[in-house]
Design an enzyme around this catalytic site. Sequence first.
Site, PDB file in Angstrom:
ATOM      1  N   ASN A   7       0.884  -1.168   0.000  1.00 29.56           N
ATOM      2  CA  ASN A   7       0.000   0.000   0.000  1.00 29.56           C
ATOM      3  C   ASN A   7       0.923   1.219   0.000  1.00 29.56           C
ATOM      4  O   ASN A   7       1.452   1.610   1.031  1.00 29.56           O
ATOM      5  CB  ASN A   7      -0.868  -0.051   1.264  1.00 29.56           C
ATOM      6  CG  ASN A   7      -1.844   1.109   1.330  1.00 29.56           C
ATOM      7  OD1 ASN A   7      -1.797   2.027   0.514  1.00 29.56           O
ATOM      8  ND2 ASN A   7      -2.719   1.060   2.318  1.00 29.56           N
ATOM      9  N   ARG A  97      -2.502  -1.865  -3.641  1.00 33.06           N
ATOM     10  CA  ARG A  97      -3.679  -1.032  -3.519  1.00 33.06           C
ATOM     11  C   ARG A  97      -3.495   0.141  -4.473  1.00 33.06           C
ATOM     12  O   ARG A  97      -2.496   0.862  -4.387  1.00 33.06           O
ATOM     13  CB  ARG A  97      -3.798  -0.518  -2.093  1.00 33.06           C
ATOM     14  CG  ARG A  97      -4.940   0.436  -1.931  1.00 33.06           C
ATOM     15  CD  ARG A  97      -4.910   1.029  -0.561  1.00 33.06           C
ATOM     16  NE  ARG A  97      -6.081   1.856  -0.347  1.00 33.06           N
ATOM     17  CZ  ARG A  97      -6.233   2.612   0.715  1.00 33.06           C
ATOM     18  NH1 ARG A  97      -5.301   2.635   1.640  1.00 33.06           N
ATOM     19  NH2 ARG A  97      -7.301   3.329   0.863  1.00 33.06           N
ATOM     20  N   HIS A 185     -12.263   4.022  -0.589  1.00 31.54           N
ATOM     21  CA  HIS A 185     -12.303   3.068   0.535  1.00 31.54           C
ATOM     22  C   HIS A 185     -13.042   1.778   0.145  1.00 31.54           C
ATOM     23  O   HIS A 185     -13.539   1.058   1.008  1.00 31.54           O
ATOM     24  CB  HIS A 185     -13.025   3.654   1.767  1.00 31.54           C
ATOM     25  CG  HIS A 185     -12.294   4.760   2.466  1.00 31.54           C
ATOM     26  ND1 HIS A 185     -12.961   5.811   3.053  1.00 31.54           N
ATOM     27  CD2 HIS A 185     -10.988   4.973   2.679  1.00 31.54           C
ATOM     28  CE1 HIS A 185     -12.087   6.641   3.598  1.00 31.54           C
ATOM     29  NE2 HIS A 185     -10.869   6.146   3.385  1.00 31.54           N
ATOM     30  N   ARG A 246      -9.959  17.049   6.395  1.00 30.66           N
ATOM     31  CA  ARG A 246     -10.724  17.415   5.186  1.00 30.66           C
ATOM     32  C   ARG A 246     -12.119  17.882   5.579  1.00 30.66           C
ATOM     33  O   ARG A 246     -12.723  17.318   6.500  1.00 30.66           O
ATOM     34  CB  ARG A 246     -10.878  16.188   4.269  1.00 30.66           C
ATOM     35  CG  ARG A 246      -9.658  15.914   3.424  1.00 30.66           C
ATOM     36  CD  ARG A 246      -9.811  14.614   2.660  1.00 30.66           C
ATOM     37  NE  ARG A 246      -8.940  13.587   3.205  1.00 30.66           N
ATOM     38  CZ  ARG A 246      -8.986  12.297   2.874  1.00 30.66           C
ATOM     39  NH1 ARG A 246      -9.867  11.866   2.011  1.00 30.66           N
ATOM     40  NH2 ARG A 246      -8.154  11.440   3.420  1.00 30.66           N
ATOM     41  N   GLU A 388      -7.689  -4.486   5.015  1.00 32.97           N
ATOM     42  CA  GLU A 388      -7.524  -4.156   3.599  1.00 32.97           C
ATOM     43  C   GLU A 388      -6.428  -4.995   2.945  1.00 32.97           C
ATOM     44  O   GLU A 388      -6.576  -5.437   1.806  1.00 32.97           O
ATOM     45  CB  GLU A 388      -7.237  -2.653   3.446  1.00 32.97           C
ATOM     46  CG  GLU A 388      -8.481  -1.822   3.723  1.00 32.97           C
ATOM     47  CD  GLU A 388      -8.199  -0.347   3.903  1.00 32.97           C
ATOM     48  OE1 GLU A 388      -7.505  -0.001   4.894  1.00 32.97           O
ATOM     49  OE2 GLU A 388      -8.650   0.460   3.090  1.00 32.97           O
TER      50      GLU A 388
END
Length: 400
Positions: A7, A97, A185, A246, A388
Amino acid sequence: MKILVLNAGSSSHKSCLFDLSQGDVGAVPQPLWRAALDWTHQPGKVELSASGGGETIQQVLPITDKAKGLKAMVNTLVDGPTQVLEGLAAIDVVGHRVVHGGREYIDSVRIDDRVKAAIERLIPLAPAHNPANLQGIEALEDILGDRPQVAVFDTAFHARMPEAAATYPGPHAWVEQGIRRYGFHGISHQYVAQRTADMMNCDLAELKILTCHLGNGCSLAAVKGGISVDTTMGFTPLDGLMMGSRSGSVDPGILIYLMRQEGYSADQLDRLLNKESGLQGLSGQSNDMRSVVEAMEGGNPQAQLAFDTFIHRLRREMGGMVASLGGLDAVVFTAGIGENSPLVWQQACAPFEFLGLRLRSDLTRSKEDQDIASDNSRVRSLVIHTQEEWAIAQACLALL
Ligand code: ADP
């Protein structure tokens, strides 16, 4: 089969090695080896940590080149106290990923020149992520030659969303330009949805699940019959929920106002909305939910406002996802905040009691996945640790 998962981000890389030769491939096994690179703390240097074979190492290396850093990290698989392989030839496949697969890639894919060109072409849609993903792929090509590599896209799970959910109501030209909701996601939402079905002993195809990925980045997905039919992140990972730093969705008129009245440039708006907003911006304290809650409990009014706004936005978007699902069997929490904050579980679920969603009164964090709904709740609520890397390894296995 030994699967290396990478990742690669803009300032950190995480990697692990799974061995699927033994054991039950249905369960989530511990990786043989795990490592990370972090470029954020020391200028001109990288922090390398690795663990394998019961040993852990932490080093600071004078490396600025990402590819060289990756080489040093992968080397700890075959050299030093964390060695778990005789040689790199033992690695069968590498799973990456990749954040943005655009409209072309709605499933995982074996990487070739065409796939690399597509990841490069999509850089304008994911300028912080796709370049790092591509660099990771090329660095691993240098290290491992023509070993098979697989791209697992964060957008792919959302690619079957109905057009009405994916479309932004701008001019019709946006449709042709690819200005649409992609969602992110996806690897995590897909994993936790499947895990929910397994934990409930139900067929995923029969369930309406609201998955809440609440980490530094936050997004919801409405998963109906195993398909993501709506999600809160959009054209970019800036849309939707309030996040660590964010803003999530804001009135676009605010941006026009700031450009006209205060002369903001695109780069300034980018920084403002991505780095200086959310929990960080409103609390003025931190992008970390733990620090915000601590300050709030100490009576800090800005931290209180930040927390209350986070919860308000979360509830509002959860309501929207319930409408897109047209029903609700389970609400699932995952990622840093979602896996660890009983306060957020309670606050998020409270307004949905009228739907028959009731949480237990004795809520605590657990290392295990758990059902936090009370026995008499009509809707289940689960806390699931997202996996993940494991999901990427499984995608590689399925593809090869
Ligand atoms: P990323 O999106 O970077 O992978 P994570 O999934 O690790 O992020 O989530 C980071 C967030 O999780 C931070 O806001 C952090 O405060 C929050 N978090 C971690 N542990 C807890 C906890 N015990 N209680 C509340 N929030 C937590």
